[in-house]
Design a protein around this motif. Sequence first.
Motif, PDB file in Angstrom:
ATOM      1  N   GLU A 204       0.832  -1.209   0.000  1.00 48.71           N
ATOM      2  CA  GLU A 204       0.000   0.000   0.000  1.00 48.71           C
ATOM      3  C   GLU A 204       0.865   1.257   0.000  1.00 48.71           C
ATOM      4  OE1 GLU A 204      -3.529   2.076   2.727  1.00 48.71           O
ATOM      5  OE2 GLU A 204      -2.931  -0.013   3.068  1.00 48.71           O
ATOM      6  N   LYS A 205       1.918   1.261   0.803  1.00 47.18           N
ATOM      7  CA  LYS A 205       2.810   2.417   0.895  1.00 47.18           C
ATOM      8  C   LYS A 205       3.447   2.719  -0.456  1.00 47.18           C
ATOM      9  CE  LYS A 205       7.319   3.709   2.787  1.00 47.18           C
ATOM     10  NZ  LYS A 205       8.444   3.313   3.660  1.00 47.18           N
ATOM     11  N   TYR A 206       3.980   1.688  -1.117  1.00 51.95           N
ATOM     12  CA  TYR A 206       4.697   1.932  -2.364  1.00 51.95           C
ATOM     13  C   TYR A 206       3.754   2.157  -3.541  1.00 51.95           C
ATOM     14  CZ  TYR A 206       9.047   0.882   0.039  1.00 51.95           C
ATOM     15  OH  TYR A 206      10.109   0.922   0.895  1.00 51.95           O
ATOM     16  N   ASP A 207       2.564   1.597  -3.503  1.00 50.07           N
ATOM     17  CA  ASP A 207       1.571   1.933  -4.527  1.00 50.07           C
ATOM     18  C   ASP A 207       1.298   3.437  -4.502  1.00 50.07           C
ATOM     19  OD1 ASP A 207       1.294  -0.654  -5.429  1.00 50.07           O
ATOM     20  OD2 ASP A 207      -0.591  -1.045  -4.363  1.00 50.07           O
ATOM     21  N   ALA A 208       1.147   3.974  -3.315  1.00 42.40           N
ATOM     22  CA  ALA A 208       0.909   5.411  -3.174  1.00 42.40           C
ATOM     23  C   ALA A 208       2.133   6.221  -3.589  1.00 42.40           C
ATOM     24  CB  ALA A 208       0.537   5.727  -1.723  1.00 42.40           C
ATOM     25  N   PHE A 209       3.304   5.707  -3.286  1.00 40.82           N
ATOM     26  CA  PHE A 209       4.551   6.381  -3.652  1.00 40.82           C
ATOM     27  C   PHE A 209       4.660   6.537  -5.165  1.00 40.82           C
ATOM     28  CE2 PHE A 209       9.024   5.878  -4.964  1.00 40.82           C
ATOM     29  CZ  PHE A 209       9.615   6.952  -4.306  1.00 40.82           C
ATOM     30  N   PHE A 210       4.385   5.466  -5.906  1.00 40.70           N
ATOM     31  CA  PHE A 210       4.467   5.541  -7.369  1.00 40.70           C
ATOM     32  C   PHE A 210       3.367   6.432  -7.939  1.00 40.70           C
ATOM     33  CE2 PHE A 210       6.781   1.403  -6.888  1.00 40.70           C
ATOM     34  CZ  PHE A 210       7.986   1.851  -7.396  1.00 40.70           C
ATOM     35  N   ALA A 211       2.194   6.374  -7.343  1.00 38.72           N
ATOM     36  CA  ALA A 211       1.094   7.213  -7.816  1.00 38.72           C
ATOM     37  C   ALA A 211       1.401   8.698  -7.642  1.00 38.72           C
ATOM     38  CB  ALA A 211      -0.195   6.864  -7.073  1.00 38.72           C
ATOM     39  N   ALA A 212       2.285   9.018  -6.692  1.00 35.86           N
ATOM     40  CA  ALA A 212       2.649  10.412  -6.425  1.00 35.86           C
ATOM     41  C   ALA A 212       3.947  10.808  -7.123  1.00 35.86           C
ATOM     42  CB  ALA A 212       2.776  10.623  -4.915  1.00 35.86           C
ATOM     43  N   ASP A 213       4.282  10.144  -8.236  1.00 34.15           N
ATOM     44  CA  ASP A 213       5.476  10.477  -9.017  1.00 34.15           C
ATOM     45  C   ASP A 213       6.766  10.226  -8.242  1.00 34.15           C
ATOM     46  OD1 ASP A 213       6.800  11.371 -11.359  1.00 34.15           O
ATOM     47  OD2 ASP A 213       7.043  13.373 -10.506  1.00 34.15           O
ATOM     48  N   GLY A 214       6.790   9.135  -7.512  1.00 28.30           N
ATOM     49  CA  GLY A 214       7.963   8.815  -6.719  1.00 28.30           C
ATOM     50  C   GLY A 214       9.179   8.417  -7.527  1.00 28.30           C
ATOM     51  N   ALA A 215       8.967   7.911  -8.735  1.00 25.68           N
ATOM     52  CA  ALA A 215      10.086   7.486  -9.586  1.00 25.68           C
ATOM     53  C   ALA A 215       9.718   7.740 -11.045  1.00 25.68           C
ATOM     54  CB  ALA A 215      10.394   6.007  -9.373  1.00 25.68           C
ATOM     55  N   PRO A 216      10.715   7.957 -11.912  1.00 27.29           N
ATOM     56  CA  PRO A 216      10.430   8.199 -13.322  1.00 27.29           C
ATOM     57  C   PRO A 216       9.619   7.076 -13.979  1.00 27.29           C
ATOM     58  CG  PRO A 216      12.673   8.841 -12.842  1.00 27.29           C
ATOM     59  CD  PRO A 216      12.152   8.173 -11.601  1.00 27.29           C
ATOM     60  N   VAL A 217       9.938   5.823 -13.648  1.00 26.82           N
ATOM     61  CA  VAL A 217       9.106   4.715 -14.110  1.00 26.82           C
ATOM     62  C   VAL A 217       8.092   4.447 -12.999  1.00 26.82           C
ATOM     63  CG1 VAL A 217       9.039   2.306 -14.847  1.00 26.82           C
ATOM     64  CG2 VAL A 217      11.003   3.731 -15.456  1.00 26.82           C
ATOM     65  N   PRO A 218       6.832   4.781 -13.212  1.00 23.90           N
ATOM     66  CA  PRO A 218       5.864   4.800 -12.114  1.00 23.90           C
ATOM     67  C   PRO A 218       5.250   3.442 -11.802  1.00 23.90           C
ATOM     68  CG  PRO A 218       4.812   5.573 -14.100  1.00 23.90           C
ATOM     69  CD  PRO A 218       6.250   5.295 -14.470  1.00 23.90           C
ATOM     70  N   ARG A 219       6.088   2.486 -11.484  1.00 27.14           N
ATOM     71  CA  ARG A 219       5.588   1.147 -11.143  1.00 27.14           C
ATOM     72  C   ARG A 219       6.641   0.396 -10.342  1.00 27.14           C
ATOM     73  NH1 ARG A 219       8.367  -2.734 -13.877  1.00 27.14           N
ATOM     74  NH2 ARG A 219       9.249  -2.238 -15.931  1.00 27.14           N
ATOM     75  N   ASP A 249      16.267   0.336 -10.737  1.00 32.30           N
ATOM     76  CA  ASP A 249      15.322   1.010  -9.825  1.00 32.30           C
ATOM     77  C   ASP A 249      14.346   1.940 -10.524  1.00 32.30           C
ATOM     78  OD1 ASP A 249      16.913   3.158 -10.519  1.00 32.30           O
ATOM     79  OD2 ASP A 249      17.562   3.641  -8.483  1.00 32.30           O
ATOM     80  N   GLY A 250      14.237   1.851 -11.836  1.00 34.13           N
ATOM     81  CA  GLY A 250      13.293   2.710 -12.537  1.00 34.13           C
ATOM     82  C   GLY A 250      13.586   4.187 -12.385  1.00 34.13           C
ATOM     83  N   GLY A 251      14.856   4.530 -12.098  1.00 34.52           N
ATOM     84  CA  GLY A 251      15.226   5.925 -11.920  1.00 34.52           C
ATOM     85  C   GLY A 251      14.973   6.469 -10.525  1.00 34.52           C
ATOM     86  N   LEU A 252      14.689   5.578  -9.590  1.00 35.33           N
ATOM     87  CA  LEU A 252      14.347   5.991  -8.221  1.00 35.33           C
ATOM     88  C   LEU A 252      15.409   6.884  -7.599  1.00 35.33           C
ATOM     89  CD1 LEU A 252      12.552   5.568  -5.631  1.00 35.33           C
ATOM     90  CD2 LEU A 252      14.024   3.590  -5.125  1.00 35.33           C
ATOM     91  N   THR A 253      16.680   6.548  -7.791  1.00 35.41           N
ATOM     92  CA  THR A 253      17.755   7.283  -7.111  1.00 35.41           C
ATOM     93  C   THR A 253      18.343   8.416  -7.946  1.00 35.41           C
ATOM     94  OG1 THR A 253      19.276   5.520  -7.809  1.00 35.41           O
ATOM     95  CG2 THR A 253      18.388   5.407  -5.580  1.00 35.41           C
ATOM     96  N   LEU A 254      17.754   8.679  -9.115  1.00 32.53           N
ATOM     97  CA  LEU A 254      18.198   9.843  -9.882  1.00 32.53           C
ATOM     98  C   LEU A 254      17.814  11.127  -9.141  1.00 32.53           C
ATOM     99  CD1 LEU A 254      17.199   8.961 -13.551  1.00 32.53           C
ATOM    100  CD2 LEU A 254      19.499   9.017 -12.585  1.00 32.53           C
ATOM    101  N   ARG A 255      18.694  12.094  -9.212  1.00 32.51           N
ATOM    102  CA  ARG A 255      18.371  13.398  -8.637  1.00 32.51           C
ATOM    103  C   ARG A 255      17.491  14.164  -9.611  1.00 32.51           C
ATOM    104  NH1 ARG A 255      22.757  17.665  -6.077  1.00 32.51           N
ATOM    105  NH2 ARG A 255      21.236  19.101  -5.163  1.00 32.51           N
ATOM    106  N   ARG A 256      16.328  14.582  -9.138  1.00 31.04           N
ATOM    107  CA  ARG A 256      15.389  15.281 -10.036  1.00 31.04           C
ATOM    108  C   ARG A 256      15.017  16.643  -9.451  1.00 31.04           C
ATOM    109  NH1 ARG A 256      10.303  11.814 -11.243  1.00 31.04           N
ATOM    110  NH2 ARG A 256      10.473  11.165  -9.069  1.00 31.04           N
ATOM    111  N   PHE A 257      14.624  17.553 -10.352  1.00 30.73           N
ATOM    112  CA  PHE A 257      14.237  18.898  -9.941  1.00 30.73           C
ATOM    113  C   PHE A 257      12.806  19.189 -10.412  1.00 30.73           C
ATOM    114  CE2 PHE A 257      18.823  18.924 -10.148  1.00 30.73           C
ATOM    115  CZ  PHE A 257      19.202  19.636  -9.007  1.00 30.73           C
TER     116      PHE A 257
END
Length: 257
Positions: A204-219, A249-257
């Motif tokens: 549930e936590k990570y589903d919400a994380f991806f839905a909120a643009d948590g990573a460039p690949v949202p899944r 990691d689907g871009g999870l650890t990329l620094r984004r602005f």
Amino acid sequence: MTARPVALVTGSGRGIGQAAAVALARRGYDLVLHERTRDDDLQESAALVEAAGGQSAAVQGDVAAIEDHERLLHDALGCFGRLDCLVANAGVSVMVRGDLLQVSAESFDRCIDVNTRGLFFLLQCFTRHLLASQPLADHHRSIVVVSSSNAEAVSINRGEYCVSKAGASMVAKLFATRLAAHGIGVYEVRPGIIKTPMTAPSTEKYDAFFAADGAPVPRWGEAGEVGRCIATLAAGDLPYTVGQVIAVDGGLTLRRF
């Protein structure tokens, strides 16, 4: 003794370890599967490896028990008569997620004992074998350390895990440097948020994380995606690299602005 390369994959009863074993079987490896204790998961992994074209055997042992590493390696060598690759995947998470100020020494020591200390001495034991053995013609010899995006990214509610995986990352770099001149490749794979039994409680936590643009690949990532990356590295398909870190990691650890 088999004429095919052989890989030992620790923690290969499920999740990323199982996926790595299957991907290696597809690349022409026979597999020594491993879990701390034998269970039905290894039977499933063995069936999947066979379906992928490989042979398999199973060993057991606690990665944290460094005094047992020689026995574990001896058992693994006895399965097919050789070892050419180690995928150091076995690991543990925190005992309880929570405030950094409440981390217990028991949980901290558990993460370090398996994810860092056990890893270091297992690689040491395996390396001694590789250096004393004859390589298989035309096959790359390798070690792949499975760390985590938390080797870099802070997760404040499981600090002891982050510390242990940061240590694992340095272990990979150290052995990569030591073994490069011997033609043995050592690599680090950093999975992000991967759908496995270990991460299932946080769905549930990570589903919400991806839905909120948590990573460039949202899944969520899939274990098979990590497994294919591990097999690519193990087989030597990234030549002239030493201690390479691959983030799956689907871009999870990329620094984004």
